[in-house]
Design an enzyme around this catalytic site. Structure first.
Site, PDB file in Angstrom:
ATOM      1  N   SER A  13      -3.229  -7.520   9.800  1.00 55.36           N
ATOM      2  CA  SER A  13      -1.802  -7.219   9.601  1.00 55.36           C
ATOM      3  C   SER A  13      -1.044  -8.409   9.007  1.00 55.36           C
ATOM      4  O   SER A  13      -1.185  -9.547   9.463  1.00 55.36           O
ATOM      5  CB  SER A  13      -1.175  -6.832  10.940  1.00 55.36           C
ATOM      6  OG  SER A  13       0.216  -6.710  10.777  1.00 55.36           O
ATOM      7  N   LEU A  14      -0.231  -8.099   7.987  1.00 57.62           N
ATOM      8  CA  LEU A  14       0.614  -9.147   7.381  1.00 57.62           C
ATOM      9  C   LEU A  14       1.987  -9.216   8.061  1.00 57.62           C
ATOM     10  O   LEU A  14       2.798 -10.089   7.745  1.00 57.62           O
ATOM     11  CB  LEU A  14       0.824  -8.846   5.889  1.00 57.62           C
ATOM     12  CG  LEU A  14      -0.311  -9.162   4.918  1.00 57.62           C
ATOM     13  CD1 LEU A  14       0.100  -8.759   3.506  1.00 57.62           C
ATOM     14  CD2 LEU A  14      -0.680 -10.634   4.941  1.00 57.62           C
ATOM     15  N   LYS A  64       0.549   5.547  16.145  1.00 58.63           N
ATOM     16  CA  LYS A  64       1.870   5.966  15.651  1.00 58.63           C
ATOM     17  C   LYS A  64       2.352   7.277  16.268  1.00 58.63           C
ATOM     18  O   LYS A  64       3.540   7.508  16.396  1.00 58.63           O
ATOM     19  CB  LYS A  64       1.851   6.082  14.122  1.00 58.63           C
ATOM     20  CG  LYS A  64       1.817   4.739  13.424  1.00 58.63           C
ATOM     21  CD  LYS A  64       1.917   4.910  11.922  1.00 58.63           C
ATOM     22  CE  LYS A  64       2.020   3.566  11.232  1.00 58.63           C
ATOM     23  NZ  LYS A  64       2.394   3.677   9.827  1.00 58.63           N
ATOM     24  N   GLY A 125      -3.094  12.734  -1.057  1.00 55.45           N
ATOM     25  CA  GLY A 125      -3.228  12.442   0.368  1.00 55.45           C
ATOM     26  C   GLY A 125      -2.295  13.275   1.216  1.00 55.45           C
ATOM     27  O   GLY A 125      -1.185  13.622   0.801  1.00 55.45           O
ATOM     28  N   GLY A 127      -2.186  12.506   4.846  1.00 57.84           N
ATOM     29  CA  GLY A 127      -2.247  11.824   6.144  1.00 57.84           C
ATOM     30  C   GLY A 127      -0.857  11.371   6.573  1.00 57.84           C
ATOM     31  O   GLY A 127       0.152  11.816   6.018  1.00 57.84           O
ATOM     32  N   GLY A 128      -0.806  10.467   7.551  1.00 54.37           N
ATOM     33  CA  GLY A 128       0.469  10.008   8.108  1.00 54.37           C
ATOM     34  C   GLY A 128       1.403   9.428   7.061  1.00 54.37           C
ATOM     35  O   GLY A 128       2.604   9.727   7.043  1.00 54.37           O
ATOM     36  N   ASN A 149      -5.266  16.819  -1.437  1.00 52.41           N
ATOM     37  CA  ASN A 149      -5.972  16.015  -0.446  1.00 52.41           C
ATOM     38  C   ASN A 149      -7.430  16.433  -0.403  1.00 52.41           C
ATOM     39  O   ASN A 149      -7.742  17.606  -0.623  1.00 52.41           O
ATOM     40  CB  ASN A 149      -5.325  16.238   0.933  1.00 52.41           C
ATOM     41  CG  ASN A 149      -5.861  15.289   1.976  1.00 52.41           C
ATOM     42  OD1 ASN A 149      -5.735  14.072   1.819  1.00 52.41           O
ATOM     43  ND2 ASN A 149      -6.469  15.808   3.027  1.00 52.41           N
ATOM     44  N   ARG A 150      -8.317  15.464  -0.120  1.00 49.36           N
ATOM     45  CA  ARG A 150      -9.754  15.766  -0.064  1.00 49.36           C
ATOM     46  C   ARG A 150     -10.033  16.944   0.878  1.00 49.36           C
ATOM     47  O   ARG A 150     -10.736  17.871   0.533  1.00 49.36           O
ATOM     48  CB  ARG A 150     -10.495  14.505   0.394  1.00 49.36           C
ATOM     49  CG  ARG A 150     -11.965  14.685   0.558  1.00 49.36           C
ATOM     50  CD  ARG A 150     -12.603  13.419   1.047  1.00 49.36           C
ATOM     51  NE  ARG A 150     -12.067  13.003   2.351  1.00 49.36           N
ATOM     52  CZ  ARG A 150     -12.448  11.932   3.005  1.00 49.36           C
ATOM     53  NH1 ARG A 150     -13.369  11.142   2.483  1.00 49.36           N
ATOM     54  NH2 ARG A 150     -11.924  11.630   4.177  1.00 49.36           N
ATOM     55  N   LYS A 154      -5.834  20.122   5.401  1.00 48.80           N
ATOM     56  CA  LYS A 154      -4.731  19.194   5.729  1.00 48.80           C
ATOM     57  C   LYS A 154      -3.572  19.314   4.731  1.00 48.80           C
ATOM     58  O   LYS A 154      -2.410  19.134   5.080  1.00 48.80           O
ATOM     59  CB  LYS A 154      -5.243  17.758   5.815  1.00 48.80           C
ATOM     60  CG  LYS A 154      -5.895  17.493   7.169  1.00 48.80           C
ATOM     61  CD  LYS A 154      -6.511  16.119   7.268  1.00 48.80           C
ATOM     62  CE  LYS A 154      -5.506  15.007   7.400  1.00 48.80           C
ATOM     63  NZ  LYS A 154      -6.193  13.681   7.481  1.00 48.80           N
TER      64      LYS A 154
HETATM   65  P1  ATR Z   1      -2.468   7.152   6.842  1.00 50.39           P
HETATM   66  O1  ATR Z   1      -1.569   7.180   8.041  1.00 50.39           O
HETATM   67  O2  ATR Z   1      -2.665   5.790   6.266  1.00 50.39           O
HETATM   68  O3  ATR Z   1      -2.091   8.166   5.825  1.00 50.39           O
HETATM   69  P2  ATR Z   1      -4.579   8.912   7.731  1.00 50.39           P
HETATM   70  O4  ATR Z   1      -3.593   9.774   8.415  1.00 50.39           O
HETATM   71  O5  ATR Z   1      -5.878   8.613   8.408  1.00 50.39           O
HETATM   72  O6  ATR Z   1      -3.939   7.507   7.394  1.00 50.39           O
HETATM   73  O7  ATR Z   1      -4.862   9.531   6.280  1.00 50.39           O
HETATM   74  C1  ATR Z   1      -5.788   8.978   5.407  1.00 50.39           C
HETATM   75  C2  ATR Z   1      -5.723   9.723   4.079  1.00 50.39           C
HETATM   76  O8  ATR Z   1      -6.669   9.131   3.168  1.00 50.39           O
HETATM   77  C3  ATR Z   1      -6.103  11.192   4.164  1.00 50.39           C
HETATM   78  O9  ATR Z   1      -5.383  11.884   3.173  1.00 50.39           O
HETATM   79  C4  ATR Z   1      -7.598  11.160   3.828  1.00 50.39           C
HETATM   80  O10 ATR Z   1      -8.139  12.351   3.363  1.00 50.39           O
HETATM   81  P3  ATR Z   1      -8.821  13.420   4.365  1.00 50.39           P
HETATM   82  O11 ATR Z   1      -7.686  14.165   4.980  1.00 50.39           O
HETATM   83  O12 ATR Z   1      -9.679  14.260   3.508  1.00 50.39           O
HETATM   84  O13 ATR Z   1      -9.608  12.610   5.362  1.00 50.39           O
HETATM   85  C5  ATR Z   1      -7.586  10.130   2.736  1.00 50.39           C
HETATM   86  N1  ATR Z   1      -8.900   9.522   2.503  1.00 50.39           N
HETATM   87  C6  ATR Z   1      -9.504   8.576   3.238  1.00 50.39           C
HETATM   88  N2  ATR Z   1     -10.703   8.236   2.695  1.00 50.39           N
HETATM   89  C7  ATR Z   1     -10.844   9.012   1.589  1.00 50.39           C
HETATM   90  C8  ATR Z   1     -11.847   9.150   0.585  1.00 50.39           C
HETATM   91  N3  ATR Z   1     -12.971   8.409   0.617  1.00 50.39           N
HETATM   92  N4  ATR Z   1     -11.648  10.034  -0.415  1.00 50.39           N
HETATM   93  C9  ATR Z   1     -10.523  10.771  -0.471  1.00 50.39           C
HETATM   94  N5  ATR Z   1      -9.530  10.700   0.447  1.00 50.39           N
HETATM   95  C10 ATR Z   1      -9.690   9.831   1.447  1.00 50.39           C
END
Ligand code: ATR
Length: 277
Positions: A13-14, A64, A125, A127-128, A149-150, A154
């Site tokens: 962490s920075l 979080k 993406g 995610g959060g 998103n992958r 989600k």
């Molecule tokens: P954050 O709070 O940083 O968004 P998170 O909630 O864990 O962290 O979300 C990570 C995001 O990165 C998600 O959109 C995840 O995609 P998945 O929902 O498919 O897991 C994406 N992500 C992480 N590694 C990835 C990868 N190798 N290729 C594509 N998407 C990836």
């Protein structure tokens, strides 16, 4: 007295570097430390804050969401996102806020004078981080948000989450293959953690993009992800995640100390951060 950023892992962490610089500059006589904690410690940390033994907290992954149940009040934004990154005291109540989204929009507005109103945004993406940014973008009255998103489920969940609150919002699902944003897109944001490791790159067809497109990768380490390098090579204006990290920290700092940081404070810290990694 002390402030902490808590998470697991927390080594990289920075935030201590950023906050301790401003704490010293404004002669607050405090210290900001990082602490790796287990989920079981969240309750006692919040109680320490309530009792005045701690001045403030930043919360990072993976807590979080978990922290919410220990707080007295949660802001509208944080409720919308379902995640907290800043905890502070007002009166005798413990409050939670999420400053990630506003950190993102402020960073981009300052760096590029970008005006979000009526713009089309393409987000990688779900995610959060994506929730935090989208919540803020909706508040800024953007015209349209494409999300991909992958994990398809989600993306669907995220769109449903925001549409349930407001049916008018234009959120469009995009399949995570053959990514080819159209010429109506003004801004592309990578909110995934993809690209934190070397040599990883998502494939995006750039043929249709307009010249004025801006690309943001919210990753700050490495300073330039492979994806950011590609957009830069094509001549697009780009920003990495460091400005966002510092702007979200500045909003947290203001919540704890009621001190509004100026551009010089932000720039000084940015130089220090950039030299540190
Ligand atoms: P954050 O709070 O940083 O968004 P998170 O909630 O864990 O962290 O979300 C990570 C995001 O990165 C998600 O959109 C995840 O995609 P998945 O929902 O498919 O897991 C994406 N992500 C992480 N590694 C990835 C990868 N190798 N290729 C594509 N998407 C990836």
């Amino acid at each position: 007295m002390t402030l902490f950023v808590i998470g697991k892992p927390i080594k990289h962490s920075l935030s201590p570097l950023i906050h301790n610089y401003w704490i010293k500059k404004y002669q607050l006589g405090l210290e900001y430390k990082k602490m790796e904690v287990e989920k079981e410690s969240l309750f006692s940390l919040v109680e320490n804050l309530r009792e005045g033994k701690i001045t403030g907290l930043n919360i990072t992954l993976p807590y979080k969401r978990d922290i919410i149940s220990y707080l007295d009040k949660v802001s509208h934004t944080a409720k919308d996102i379902g995640a907290i990154n800043t905890v502070f005291i007002r009166g005798n109540k413990v409050y939670g806020e999420n400053t990630d989204g506003i950190g993102f929009t402020r960073a981009l507005e300052k760096k590029t004078k970008f005006n979000f109103s009526n713009k089309s945004i393409y987000i990688l993406g779900a995610g959060g981080a994506s929730y935090g940014i989208i919540s803020e973008l909706i508040g800024k009255k953007v015209a349209k948000i494409y999300v991909t998103n992958r994990t398809k489920q989600k993306t669907i969940q995220l769109i449903k989450h925001f549409k349930t609150k407001n049916k008018e919002i234009k959120l469009e699902f995009v399949e995570w293959k053959d990514l080819a944003p159209n010429s109506d897109v003004d801004l592309i944001i990578n909110t995934t953690s993809f690209g934190m490791k070397d040599n990883e790159c998502i494939k995006i067809n750039m043929n249709n993009l307009r010249d004025t497109l801006i690309f943001v990768d919210i990753i700050y380490s490495p300073k330039e992800t492979e994806l950011l390098k590609l957009f830069k090579k094509e001549g697009f204006v780009c920003m990495n995640g460091l400005n966002m990290l510092i702007e979200q920290a500045a909003v947290s700092f203001e919540l704890w100390f009621n001190i509004s940081l100026n551009n010089k404070d932000i720039e000084e810290v940015k130089n220090i951060c950039e030299a540190s990694y």
